[in-house]
Design a protein around this motif. Sequence first.
Motif, PDB file in Angstrom:
ATOM      1  N   ALA A 135      22.511 -33.453  13.263  1.00 11.39           N
ATOM      2  CA  ALA A 135      22.259 -32.819  14.563  1.00 11.39           C
ATOM      3  C   ALA A 135      22.477 -33.804  15.705  1.00 11.39           C
ATOM      4  CB  ALA A 135      20.844 -32.252  14.612  1.00 11.39           C
ATOM      5  N   ARG A 136      22.098 -35.080  15.486  1.00 19.90           N
ATOM      6  CA  ARG A 136      22.333 -36.077  16.525  1.00 19.90           C
ATOM      7  C   ARG A 136      23.825 -36.294  16.757  1.00 19.90           C
ATOM      8  NH1 ARG A 136      17.732 -40.107  14.320  1.00 19.90           N
ATOM      9  NH2 ARG A 136      17.881 -38.599  12.631  1.00 19.90           N
ATOM     10  N   ALA A 137      24.604 -36.276  15.675  1.00 18.17           N
ATOM     11  CA  ALA A 137      26.049 -36.435  15.834  1.00 18.17           C
ATOM     12  C   ALA A 137      26.653 -35.248  16.579  1.00 18.17           C
ATOM     13  CB  ALA A 137      26.709 -36.582  14.458  1.00 18.17           C
ATOM     14  N   MET A 138      26.239 -34.034  16.199  1.00 20.70           N
ATOM     15  CA  MET A 138      26.783 -32.846  16.847  1.00 20.70           C
ATOM     16  C   MET A 138      26.321 -32.738  18.299  1.00 20.70           C
ATOM     17  SD  MET A 138      28.764 -31.473  14.689  1.00 20.70           S
ATOM     18  CE  MET A 138      29.093 -31.684  12.932  1.00 20.70           C
ATOM     19  N   VAL A 274      14.552 -34.047  13.017  1.00 20.52           N
ATOM     20  CA  VAL A 274      13.206 -34.368  12.542  1.00 20.52           C
ATOM     21  C   VAL A 274      12.356 -33.121  12.340  1.00 20.52           C
ATOM     22  CG1 VAL A 274      11.059 -35.579  13.124  1.00 20.52           C
ATOM     23  CG2 VAL A 274      13.267 -36.657  13.587  1.00 20.52           C
ATOM     24  N   ARG A 275      12.402 -32.191  13.307  1.00 20.90           N
ATOM     25  CA  ARG A 275      11.513 -31.030  13.268  1.00 20.90           C
ATOM     26  C   ARG A 275      12.181 -29.751  12.771  1.00 20.90           C
ATOM     27  NH1 ARG A 275       6.320 -32.108  13.459  1.00 20.90           N
ATOM     28  NH2 ARG A 275       5.990 -30.015  14.266  1.00 20.90           N
ATOM     29  N   ARG A 277      15.942 -27.017  13.317  1.00 22.74           N
ATOM     30  CA  ARG A 277      16.831 -26.457  14.338  1.00 22.74           C
ATOM     31  C   ARG A 277      16.117 -25.479  15.274  1.00 22.74           C
ATOM     32  NH1 ARG A 277      19.102 -30.597  11.820  1.00 22.74           N
ATOM     33  NH2 ARG A 277      20.883 -30.105  10.455  1.00 22.74           N
ATOM     34  N   LEU A 278      15.143 -24.745  14.745  1.00 18.41           N
ATOM     35  CA  LEU A 278      14.473 -23.716  15.547  1.00 18.41           C
ATOM     36  C   LEU A 278      13.720 -24.313  16.726  1.00 18.41           C
ATOM     37  CD1 LEU A 278      13.977 -20.633  15.636  1.00 18.41           C
ATOM     38  CD2 LEU A 278      11.835 -21.049  14.413  1.00 18.41           C
ATOM     39  N   TRP A 279      13.248 -25.545  16.583  1.00 17.35           N
ATOM     40  CA  TRP A 279      12.483 -26.183  17.650  1.00 17.35           C
ATOM     41  C   TRP A 279      13.315 -26.395  18.914  1.00 17.35           C
ATOM     42  CZ3 TRP A 279       7.419 -28.452  17.849  1.00 17.35           C
ATOM     43  CH2 TRP A 279       6.615 -28.123  16.751  1.00 17.35           C
ATOM     44  N   VAL A 280      14.615 -26.334  18.783  1.00 17.90           N
ATOM     45  CA  VAL A 280      15.508 -26.464  19.935  1.00 17.90           C
ATOM     46  C   VAL A 280      16.120 -25.125  20.308  1.00 17.90           C
ATOM     47  CG1 VAL A 280      17.792 -27.338  20.590  1.00 17.90           C
ATOM     48  CG2 VAL A 280      16.049 -28.910  19.758  1.00 17.90           C
ATOM     49  N   ALA A 281      16.556 -24.348  19.319  1.00 13.88           N
ATOM     50  CA  ALA A 281      17.261 -23.096  19.592  1.00 13.88           C
ATOM     51  C   ALA A 281      16.399 -22.108  20.364  1.00 13.88           C
ATOM     52  CB  ALA A 281      17.730 -22.466  18.276  1.00 13.88           C
ATOM     53  N   LEU A 282      15.144 -21.962  19.969  1.00 17.43           N
ATOM     54  CA  LEU A 282      14.280 -20.959  20.599  1.00 17.43           C
ATOM     55  C   LEU A 282      13.960 -21.281  22.062  1.00 17.43           C
ATOM     56  CD1 LEU A 282      12.908 -18.296  19.897  1.00 17.43           C
ATOM     57  CD2 LEU A 282      10.869 -19.604  19.252  1.00 17.43           C
ATOM     58  N   PRO A 283      13.440 -22.465  22.387  1.00 14.47           N
ATOM     59  CA  PRO A 283      13.168 -22.756  23.804  1.00 14.47           C
ATOM     60  C   PRO A 283      14.426 -22.770  24.660  1.00 14.47           C
ATOM     61  CG  PRO A 283      12.806 -24.706  22.451  1.00 14.47           C
ATOM     62  CD  PRO A 283      12.959 -23.564  21.519  1.00 14.47           C
ATOM     63  N   SER A 284      15.548 -23.212  24.103  1.00 11.74           N
ATOM     64  CA  SER A 284      16.791 -23.227  24.868  1.00 11.74           C
ATOM     65  C   SER A 284      17.144 -21.825  25.352  1.00 11.74           C
ATOM     66  CB  SER A 284      17.922 -23.793  24.013  1.00 11.74           C
ATOM     67  OG  SER A 284      19.166 -23.677  24.671  1.00 11.74           O
ATOM     68  N   MET A 285      17.076 -20.855  24.448  1.00 12.95           N
ATOM     69  CA  MET A 285      17.430 -19.479  24.828  1.00 12.95           C
ATOM     70  C   MET A 285      16.436 -18.881  25.822  1.00 12.95           C
ATOM     71  SD  MET A 285      20.279 -18.568  23.567  1.00 12.95           S
ATOM     72  CE  MET A 285      20.654 -20.211  24.213  1.00 12.95           C
ATOM     73  N   LEU A 286      15.164 -19.135  25.623  1.00 13.97           N
ATOM     74  CA  LEU A 286      14.159 -18.564  26.521  1.00 13.97           C
ATOM     75  C   LEU A 286      14.289 -19.138  27.935  1.00 13.97           C
ATOM     76  CD1 LEU A 286      11.052 -18.528  24.138  1.00 13.97           C
ATOM     77  CD2 LEU A 286      12.513 -16.596  24.803  1.00 13.97           C
ATOM     78  N   ILE A 287      14.535 -20.439  28.044  1.00 12.20           N
ATOM     79  CA  ILE A 287      14.663 -21.069  29.363  1.00 12.20           C
ATOM     80  C   ILE A 287      15.939 -20.599  30.061  1.00 12.20           C
ATOM     81  CG2 ILE A 287      14.989 -23.259  30.564  1.00 12.20           C
ATOM     82  CD1 ILE A 287      13.212 -24.548  28.398  1.00 12.20           C
ATOM     83  N   LEU A 388      17.062 -18.173  11.367  1.00 12.74           N
ATOM     84  CA  LEU A 388      17.381 -19.597  11.305  1.00 12.74           C
ATOM     85  C   LEU A 388      16.419 -20.320  10.360  1.00 12.74           C
ATOM     86  CD1 LEU A 388      19.251 -21.784  12.470  1.00 12.74           C
ATOM     87  CD2 LEU A 388      17.576 -22.142  14.288  1.00 12.74           C
ATOM     88  N   PRO A 389      16.934 -21.034   9.353  1.00 12.12           N
ATOM     89  CA  PRO A 389      16.037 -21.768   8.432  1.00 12.12           C
ATOM     90  C   PRO A 389      15.181 -22.788   9.176  1.00 12.12           C
ATOM     91  CG  PRO A 389      18.253 -21.638   7.516  1.00 12.12           C
ATOM     92  CD  PRO A 389      18.352 -21.150   8.942  1.00 12.12           C
ATOM     93  N   ARG A 390      13.927 -22.907   8.737  1.00 12.56           N
ATOM     94  CA  ARG A 390      13.030 -23.862   9.378  1.00 12.56           C
ATOM     95  C   ARG A 390      13.375 -25.294   9.022  1.00 12.56           C
ATOM     96  NH1 ARG A 390      12.558 -18.940  11.292  1.00 12.56           N
ATOM     97  NH2 ARG A 390      10.509 -18.437  12.165  1.00 12.56           N
TER      98      ARG A 390
END
Length: 394
Positions: A135-138, A274-275, A277-287, A388-390
């Motif tokens: 994820a860091r590379a992408m 670390v946490r 993919r969902l920890w980023v995908a969900l807040p990104s879309m809501l914001i 999305l897998p946790r």
Amino acid sequence: MQEPKPSFSLRKIALAAFGPSLLFGVGEGAMYPVLALSARDLGASAAWAGFIVALVGIGSLLANLPAAALAARFGERSAMVGASVFSLLGLAFCLLAHEPWLFGIGVLMIGMASAVFMLARQTYLVEAVPLTMRARAMSTLGGAMRIGLFFGPFIAAAFIHALGLDGAYWAAALAILGAGLLSLAIPDLPGDRKQRASSRHVAMSGMMRRHARVLITLGLASALVSALRACRQIVIPLWADHIGLDATTTALIYGFMGGVDMLLFYPAGKVMDVRGRLWVALPSMLIMSTSLMLIPLTHGFATLMAVSMILGLGNGIGSGIIMTIGADASPNEGRTQFLGIWRVISDLGGGGGPLLLSAITAALSLAAGILAIGGLGYVAAYMFWRWLPRRVTA
């Protein structure tokens, strides 16, 4: 879960993996804020201006699968050099155009060239980078484009001040020429051609059947992400024009939005690693969705700047999310073909979102179109929550 090799560092592959994309991003950042305005100056209505800007996404959509084939046949470096030349020809069309349709051809060509840069680098990074740093590379690859998108508008503002709207395209030409020269100077990365060659004969139809579920669910959600991202590039300049802001001011707003966006790509990638993919995908879309829906309430420079920076925050924390989810879902055999299909689906959103915005703007109003696009982000948020897998394992 696969552990990273102790000696591995993104810095070792930074120039070859991220340099061309960074410079191409500068070129895109220079011209994005003025594409709609240039179309309007050539006589296009607001709806047609939106359609012309949508040709960036449509061009990328049309080029994804051919880009994979070209890179496999001629090598990644040659494909990127060719894409630079093709993009420069597109910029020539933009500069010489006296009719909206001719300008649209140039925009389409630039969109097609951009597909080569991103697909070529993504495929390599999936193979070269350990899963625990994927994820860091992408996100860094996405961040390289965002850094370009940040600096591009500021460079464009200086060129616009000196040369008028055409200055933005001259700035883009210089950056893309640099991307082509850098691509020519660096070698193909070790093992890249071998990996593509090993999956060259995998049938595309079989690939789609075997992975239909993930393509329909997470692929569609990623397409909605692309729709929001593409529309934000249109909404800001069109709404700025609607409330009476000039081109230089619009470029500055766009640049500050890119600044917020640019600062968050690596932390976002680390959170995903670390946490999950969902920890980023969900807040990104809501914001992003909420900030888009606030844009019709803005009435001047300060309010549009504030909302645009919130929009940049939402987009920034989602840096690399589409590429990361696609990489996670891709099989070892036929990875290049799968990622080509994945980019086709996501780019359907990149092209379709602006088309939807254009249609609603023509039928109702620009504000109604912006609200409709904002609603798509809430749909994407639900789909990520549902499918999305946790956690991701090798």
